[in-house]
Design an enzyme around this catalytic site. Structure first.
Site, PDB file in Angstrom:
ATOM      1  N   LYS A   2      29.155 127.282 -19.903  1.00 61.91           N
ATOM      2  CA  LYS A   2      29.581 128.455 -19.148  1.00 61.91           C
ATOM      3  C   LYS A   2      31.001 128.791 -19.560  1.00 61.91           C
ATOM      4  O   LYS A   2      31.895 127.934 -19.499  1.00 61.91           O
ATOM      5  CB  LYS A   2      29.533 128.192 -17.640  1.00 61.91           C
ATOM      6  CG  LYS A   2      28.148 127.889 -17.094  1.00 61.91           C
ATOM      7  CD  LYS A   2      28.148 127.838 -15.576  1.00 61.91           C
ATOM      8  CE  LYS A   2      29.056 126.748 -15.017  1.00 61.91           C
ATOM      9  NZ  LYS A   2      28.546 125.387 -15.281  1.00 61.91           N
ATOM     10  N   GLU A   3      31.223 130.026 -19.983  1.00 58.50           N
ATOM     11  CA  GLU A   3      32.586 130.437 -20.298  1.00 58.50           C
ATOM     12  C   GLU A   3      33.446 130.302 -19.048  1.00 58.50           C
ATOM     13  O   GLU A   3      33.063 130.723 -17.966  1.00 58.50           O
ATOM     14  CB  GLU A   3      32.611 131.877 -20.824  1.00 58.50           C
ATOM     15  CG  GLU A   3      31.953 132.016 -22.181  1.00 58.50           C
ATOM     16  CD  GLU A   3      32.169 133.388 -22.791  1.00 58.50           C
ATOM     17  OE1 GLU A   3      33.319 133.875 -22.755  1.00 58.50           O
ATOM     18  OE2 GLU A   3      31.202 133.963 -23.305  1.00 58.50           O
ATOM     19  N   ASN A  23      18.613 130.671 -20.197  1.00 54.94           N
ATOM     20  CA  ASN A  23      19.441 131.862 -20.012  1.00 54.94           C
ATOM     21  C   ASN A  23      18.649 133.008 -19.404  1.00 54.94           C
ATOM     22  O   ASN A  23      19.160 133.762 -18.570  1.00 54.94           O
ATOM     23  CB  ASN A  23      20.056 132.287 -21.346  1.00 54.94           C
ATOM     24  CG  ASN A  23      21.316 131.503 -21.669  1.00 54.94           C
ATOM     25  OD1 ASN A  23      21.748 130.662 -20.889  1.00 54.94           O
ATOM     26  ND2 ASN A  23      21.897 131.763 -22.818  1.00 54.94           N
ATOM     27  N   CYS A  35      25.992 135.740 -24.053  1.00 55.38           N
ATOM     28  CA  CYS A  35      24.733 134.991 -24.019  1.00 55.38           C
ATOM     29  C   CYS A  35      23.583 135.744 -23.356  1.00 55.38           C
ATOM     30  O   CYS A  35      22.583 136.047 -24.007  1.00 55.38           O
ATOM     31  CB  CYS A  35      24.946 133.649 -23.315  1.00 55.38           C
ATOM     32  SG  CYS A  35      26.039 132.525 -24.211  1.00 55.38           S
ATOM     33  N   GLU A  61      23.370 124.656 -26.865  1.00 55.50           N
ATOM     34  CA  GLU A  61      24.506 124.494 -25.946  1.00 55.50           C
ATOM     35  C   GLU A  61      24.198 125.185 -24.626  1.00 55.50           C
ATOM     36  O   GLU A  61      23.502 126.197 -24.582  1.00 55.50           O
ATOM     37  CB  GLU A  61      25.785 125.047 -26.577  1.00 55.50           C
ATOM     38  CG  GLU A  61      25.708 126.486 -27.093  1.00 55.50           C
ATOM     39  CD  GLU A  61      25.970 127.531 -26.033  1.00 55.50           C
ATOM     40  OE1 GLU A  61      26.474 127.148 -24.961  1.00 55.50           O
ATOM     41  OE2 GLU A  61      25.664 128.705 -26.270  1.00 55.50           O
ATOM     42  N   VAL A  82      31.634 128.428 -29.349  1.00 55.06           N
ATOM     43  CA  VAL A  82      30.820 127.210 -29.280  1.00 55.06           C
ATOM     44  C   VAL A  82      31.340 126.155 -30.242  1.00 55.06           C
ATOM     45  O   VAL A  82      31.439 124.972 -29.894  1.00 55.06           O
ATOM     46  CB  VAL A  82      29.341 127.542 -29.571  1.00 55.06           C
ATOM     47  CG1 VAL A  82      28.509 126.260 -29.680  1.00 55.06           C
ATOM     48  CG2 VAL A  82      28.775 128.442 -28.489  1.00 55.06           C
ATOM     49  N   GLY A 141      27.063 140.137 -18.019  1.00 60.55           N
ATOM     50  CA  GLY A 141      27.506 140.531 -19.356  1.00 60.55           C
ATOM     51  C   GLY A 141      27.770 139.287 -20.178  1.00 60.55           C
ATOM     52  O   GLY A 141      27.176 138.237 -19.947  1.00 60.55           O
ATOM     53  N   LYS A 193      22.277 139.167 -24.984  1.00 59.71           N
ATOM     54  CA  LYS A 193      21.730 138.929 -26.321  1.00 59.71           C
ATOM     55  C   LYS A 193      20.472 138.088 -26.271  1.00 59.71           C
ATOM     56  O   LYS A 193      19.478 138.376 -26.960  1.00 59.71           O
ATOM     57  CB  LYS A 193      22.801 138.247 -27.184  1.00 59.71           C
ATOM     58  CG  LYS A 193      22.339 137.824 -28.573  1.00 59.71           C
ATOM     59  CD  LYS A 193      23.504 137.299 -29.386  1.00 59.71           C
ATOM     60  CE  LYS A 193      24.026 135.979 -28.889  1.00 59.71           C
ATOM     61  NZ  LYS A 193      23.115 134.861 -29.169  1.00 59.71           N
ATOM     62  N   GLY A 250      26.343 141.839  -7.519  1.00 63.12           N
ATOM     63  CA  GLY A 250      27.533 142.353  -8.186  1.00 63.12           C
ATOM     64  C   GLY A 250      27.220 143.567  -9.021  1.00 63.12           C
ATOM     65  O   GLY A 250      26.324 144.361  -8.696  1.00 63.12           O
TER      66      GLY A 250
END
Length: 443
Positions: A152-153, A209, A261, A149, A11, A258, A264, A254
């Site tokens: 998205k990774e 999230n 974010c 924030e 981040v 994981g 946790k 799927g």
């Protein structure tokens, strides 16, 4: 503006780099000397598309720099972002040690008015704790702001540069004005800068999230029901997704979610609710469904080879001596992040069952090597992982895996069996080619 970012992790790096790209002078600070040395050499310790190029360009123009000197970083920034880790404790609650340590360092080195911004994902009420930590001995005025924030990774640069909304939790006009000015170049429609109280801003991150995690767990549960009834989850998903109230985002079955974010944050929100005497039953169910979903693909593999072994071998371990190829190790495409990745659960289950595992991922090979050491075979090419394999399990839906050479795959594999954990292949076409195919939520 002069910006400082404490914490040069995922981040912090994205935040600092994108602010420098819009013309601000940014210092990113971290206590990890090796990480800072890498960044000063132009090497980026994480994989995020487009990030390395932006870092090199903005450091070359003098707008972005990296340091381990907390005093220099605090003195530099008019606005100081706290972007340190908040790892989960044993009970799922967020550990605020690093956030509060950063606040104390800011207090120690302040040289004038500062806006102190919580960018880390923190429980509701953390803003009050940061304010108390700074106010205890500071002679300077300051404001505390919550600015969660929503990155998205794999698409973090795009998300930051073109956000769908910016949430600013602040209480005083000066802080609101400075934060609004800072984000003005990213938001052309001012109505998408949402000003609210600090606690609501902190809660917005967790609620967002948790909602996305709920969608994933919900569609995975529906996919399992579809499989038991003979319905096709792909048809059901389309029938749901065109309802604008639901939409297609995160509505893909799927092997579970994981990353850093969702797991946790859902755990932290459940624990926060528990501390305030609220039983978060839906969120606990979301967790349970997700943990169960990570085991589904392994169960399909065991069932296939148990059936193949026949009745005489039902008491034996059907995967002993089998080689299972894995395509995809990161928790999702376009990142090397393997934190809480379904692949870890699946691979460990295969190893415990006596299988040999070969695996490939486009960018997460170093992370997998550090995690599994010599317990699995990692190949630089996806096809090399298939040599002599009894089956392939697709765990992460990288684009590179979507249209492979299936005839080449058949020649390389000992038996043409595919467990498609992301439903990226055409089931009917593969079966026509002679593959045994298993998907998620479809027969």
């Amino acid at each position: 503006m002069k910006i400082s970012v404490i914490g040069a992790g995922y981040v912090g790096l994205v935040t600092g780099t994108c602010f420098s790209e819009s013309g601000n002078h940014v210092i990113c600070m971290d206590i990890d000397e090796l990480k800072i040395a890498m960044l000063n050499e132009g090497r980026v310790p994480i994989y995020e598309p487009g990030l390395e190029e932006l870092i090199k360009m903005n450091t070359a123009h003098g707008r972005l720099s990296f340091t381990t000197n907390i005093a220099a970083a605090v003195r530099h920034g008019d606005i100081i972002f706290i972007a340190v880790g908040t790892p989960p404790g044993e009970d799922g609650s967020a550990d605020l040690k690093y956030v509060l340590d950063a606040a104390k360092e800011i207090r120690k080195h302040m040289n004038g008015y500062k806006v102190i911004v919580n960018k880390s994902t923190v429980p509701v009420g953390t803003g009050d704790k940061v304010r108390a930590a700074v106010a205890s001995k500071s002679k300077y005025k300051f404001d505390v702001v919550s600015n969660p924030e929503f990155l998205k990774e794999g698409a973090a640069i795009e998300d930051f540069m073109k956000p769908d909304r910016v949430v600013i939790g602040a209480e005083r006009p000066k802080a609101i004005e400075l934060m609004s000015e800072l984000y003005a170049s990213f938001i052309r429609k001012g109505d998408r800068i949402l000003i609210m109280d600090i606690r609501s801003a902190e809660m917005t991150k967790y609620a967002s999230n948790a909602m996305l995690a709920t969608k994933i767990s919900f569609i995975n549960e529906i996919s399992n029901i579809c499989a038991s009834l003979g319905a096709d989850i792909d048809n059901v998903r389309k029938g749901m997704g065109y309802d604008k109230r639901i939409g297609f985002e995160f509505l893909f079955p799927g092997v579970g979610y994981g990353g850093s974010c969702f797991p946790k944050d859902v755990k932290a929100l459940v624990q926060t609710a528990r501390e305030h005497h609220v039983d978060a039953r839906v969120l606990k169910a979301v967790e349970e469904v997700n943990e169960y979903q990570k085991k589904i693909l392994f169960q399909k593999i065991v069932s296939h080879f148990k059936t193949k072994a026949g009745a005489r071998s039902r008491g034996a371990k059907p995967l002993v001596g089998r080689t299972i190829a894995i395509w995809g190790l990161s928790f999702k495409p376009r990142t090397n992040d393997m934190r809480e990745a379904p692949s870890v659960v699946i691979i460990n289950s295969l190893l415990r069952a006596g299988a040999r595992v070969t695996a490939h991922d486009p960018v997460a090979m170093n992370e997998a090597s550090n995690m599994f050491k010599s317990r699995i075979v990692l190949t630089e090419d996806s096809y090399d992982a298939l040599k002599g394999a009894d089956a392939l399990a697709v765990v992460t839906e990288w684009n590179e895996f979507r249209t492979p050479d299936f005839q080449r795959m058949k020649k390389l594999m000992r038996s043409p069996v595919i467990f498609d954990g992301r439903n990226i292949f055409n089931r009917d076409e593969l079966r026509k080619m002679g593959f045994t195919y298993y998907g998620m939520g479809r027969t």
